[in-house]
Design a protein around this motif. Structure first.
Motif, PDB file in Angstrom:
ATOM      1  N   ILE A  95       0.418  -1.650   0.416  1.00 32.51           N
ATOM      2  CA  ILE A  95       0.166   0.089  -0.029  1.00 32.51           C
ATOM      3  C   ILE A  95       0.583   1.382   0.296  1.00 32.51           C
ATOM      4  O   ILE A  95       0.433   2.183  -0.805  1.00 32.51           O
ATOM      5  CB  ILE A  95      -0.938   0.275   1.269  1.00 32.51           C
ATOM      6  CG1 ILE A  95      -2.144  -1.566   1.044  1.00 32.51           C
ATOM      7  CG2 ILE A  95      -2.195   1.438   1.606  1.00 32.51           C
ATOM      8  CD1 ILE A  95      -2.381  -1.151   2.460  1.00 32.51           C
ATOM      9  N   VAL A  96       1.778   1.068   1.099  1.00 30.80           N
ATOM     10  CA  VAL A  96       2.629   2.422   0.790  1.00 30.80           C
ATOM     11  C   VAL A  96       3.696   2.475  -0.231  1.00 30.80           C
ATOM     12  O   VAL A  96       2.961   3.651  -0.602  1.00 30.80           O
ATOM     13  CB  VAL A  96       3.527   2.070   2.198  1.00 30.80           C
ATOM     14  CG1 VAL A  96       5.034   3.812   2.007  1.00 30.80           C
ATOM     15  CG2 VAL A  96       3.118   2.055   3.207  1.00 30.80           C
ATOM     16  N   SER A  97       3.632   1.467  -0.635  1.00 31.85           N
ATOM     17  CA  SER A  97       4.604   1.851  -2.187  1.00 31.85           C
ATOM     18  C   SER A  97       3.658   2.104  -2.894  1.00 31.85           C
ATOM     19  O   SER A  97       4.031   2.782  -3.969  1.00 31.85           O
ATOM     20  CB  SER A  97       5.408  -0.394  -3.123  1.00 31.85           C
ATOM     21  OG  SER A  97       5.717   0.125  -3.713  1.00 31.85           O
ATOM     22  N   SER A  98       2.653   1.648  -3.781  1.00 35.78           N
ATOM     23  CA  SER A  98       1.765   2.211  -4.341  1.00 35.78           C
ATOM     24  C   SER A  98       0.926   3.794  -4.313  1.00 35.78           C
ATOM     25  O   SER A  98       0.883   4.675  -5.321  1.00 35.78           O
ATOM     26  CB  SER A  98       0.447   1.335  -4.323  1.00 35.78           C
ATOM     27  OG  SER A  98       0.642   0.036  -5.160  1.00 35.78           O
ATOM     28  N   LEU A  99       0.794   4.012  -2.907  1.00 34.03           N
ATOM     29  CA  LEU A  99       0.644   5.623  -2.810  1.00 34.03           C
ATOM     30  C   LEU A  99       1.802   6.481  -3.032  1.00 34.03           C
ATOM     31  O   LEU A  99       1.907   7.722  -4.132  1.00 34.03           O
ATOM     32  CB  LEU A  99      -0.137   5.108  -1.249  1.00 34.03           C
ATOM     33  CG  LEU A  99      -1.300   5.372  -1.172  1.00 34.03           C
ATOM     34  CD1 LEU A  99      -1.408   5.117   0.043  1.00 34.03           C
ATOM     35  CD2 LEU A  99      -2.017   5.954  -1.611  1.00 34.03           C
ATOM     36  N   GLY A 100       2.334   5.806  -2.944  1.00 33.17           N
ATOM     37  CA  GLY A 100       4.235   6.648  -2.778  1.00 33.17           C
ATOM     38  C   GLY A 100       4.160   7.243  -4.949  1.00 33.17           C
ATOM     39  O   GLY A 100       4.655   7.824  -4.931  1.00 33.17           O
ATOM     40  N   GLN A 101       4.354   5.684  -5.497  1.00 26.81           N
ATOM     41  CA  GLN A 101       4.047   5.957  -6.548  1.00 26.81           C
ATOM     42  C   GLN A 101       2.899   7.046  -7.187  1.00 26.81           C
ATOM     43  O   GLN A 101       3.013   8.110  -8.266  1.00 26.81           O
ATOM     44  CB  GLN A 101       3.844   4.849  -8.103  1.00 26.81           C
ATOM     45  CG  GLN A 101       5.187   3.931  -7.269  1.00 26.81           C
ATOM     46  CD  GLN A 101       5.006   2.394  -7.854  1.00 26.81           C
ATOM     47  OE1 GLN A 101       4.133   1.878  -9.110  1.00 26.81           O
ATOM     48  NE2 GLN A 101       5.228   0.929  -7.355  1.00 26.81           N
ATOM     49  N   ALA A 102       1.784   6.594  -6.857  1.00 28.30           N
ATOM     50  CA  ALA A 102       0.395   7.324  -6.517  1.00 28.30           C
ATOM     51  C   ALA A 102       1.308   9.865  -7.231  1.00 28.30           C
ATOM     52  O   ALA A 102       0.571   9.951  -7.262  1.00 28.30           O
ATOM     53  CB  ALA A 102      -1.105   7.438  -6.553  1.00 28.30           C
TER      54      ALA A 102
END
Length: 273
Positions: A95-102
């Motif tokens: 989740i943290v990784s995906s939010l960081g990319q977004a």
């Protein structure tokens, strides 16, 4: 199916572990009546802590679920869990990784950041409980403890305003103004800036009260909705509010949210001095 099936889940966190445990409990409900034994391992900040948890999991079996936000610790746990063939689940990583990319932003990687939110949540709960306890003059002792005191005749939105403001973490007491009963003396001893008077057009109030009586199955011509009676109440309320010298807002054609916004602006203005 074996309804007595049991599995152990180790919730590993570099904070209190409440988030991980809540997620595991929610997931476990999908397998009721199978039993999931949750073992929380909070405040894991070093290799020693990781080794201890994985050693227990290896000896007794089970799954490791973790909410580690520090990359070094997370990578170490994954590497060691793989070596010991212990099933593991990274709750926050994807989740943290995906939010960081977004968001095109690096995460703070700071443990325990949920706690300020928890604190805000509990303040809100406390304010809601306060509003319920000191609603509609049930207990006038709340006047001294309140952040805001609402004054007005019946059906001027005192209760819904109290609840709305409580969700903004303000402790609100509200006091009904009735000609047959003098308001508590405490309203004259607290700073007038904390008191909000609510005014309403008599014809508008008449319509609201008639609707209220209709909802309750009572006669619409009851004294409660009598125009002359309403005018007497409003005159009494105006005298009390003028004596106090508090700010007064007209709620005649305003939604609760609009009036609440005016009150919040007033509070902000007072705090700025």
């Amino acid at each position: 199916m074996d309804h007595q099936a049991t599995t152990r889940v180790y919730v590993v966190s570099d904070s209190a572990g409440e988030t991980g445990e809540a997620v595991v409990r929610a997931a476990a409900m999908q397998f009721y009546p199978a039993h999931v034994d949750i073992v929380r391992a909070p405040f894991i900040h070093d290799s020693e802590g990781i080794d201890k948890v994985l050693g227990t999991a290896s000896a007794h079996g089970g799954i490791v679920v973790f909410t580690l936000v520090i990359p070094k610790l997370r990578d170490e746990l994954i590497r060691k869990a793989k070596a010991l063939r212990i099933p593991y689940i990274d709750l926050l990583g994807p989740i943290v990784s995906s939010l960081g990319q977004a968001l095109q932003q690096e995460p703070r990687r700071q443990p325990g950041m949920i706690h300020p939110l928890d604190e805000e949540y509990f303040k809100k709960v406390e304010a809601v409980e306060f509003a319920v306890k000191y609603d509609d003059g049930r207990d006038f002792s709340g006047i001294q403890k309140a952040d805001i005191v609402l004054l007005g005749v019946s059906r001027t939105s005192k209760t819904p305003l109290s609840m709305y403001l409580a969700h903004k973490r303000l402790k609100v007491a509200n006091v009904p103004l009735v000609p047959e009963m003098q308001p508590p003396s405490a309203i004259y001893s607290i700073p007038k800036e904390k008191i909000i008077g609510l005014r309403i057009d008599p014809d508008k109030l008449n319509v609201i009260r008639q609707e209220r009586l209709r909802t309750l199955g009572l006669a619409e011509n009851a004294t409660y909705a009598n125009v002359e009676r309403i005018k007497i109440e409003l005159e009494f309320a105006d005298k009390i509010m003028s004596k106090i010298g508090c700010v007064i807002f007209d709620v005649s054609n305003r939604a609760v949210e609009e009036t609440a916004s005016l009150i919040l602006d007033h509070i902000e203005h007072v705090e700025r001095g």
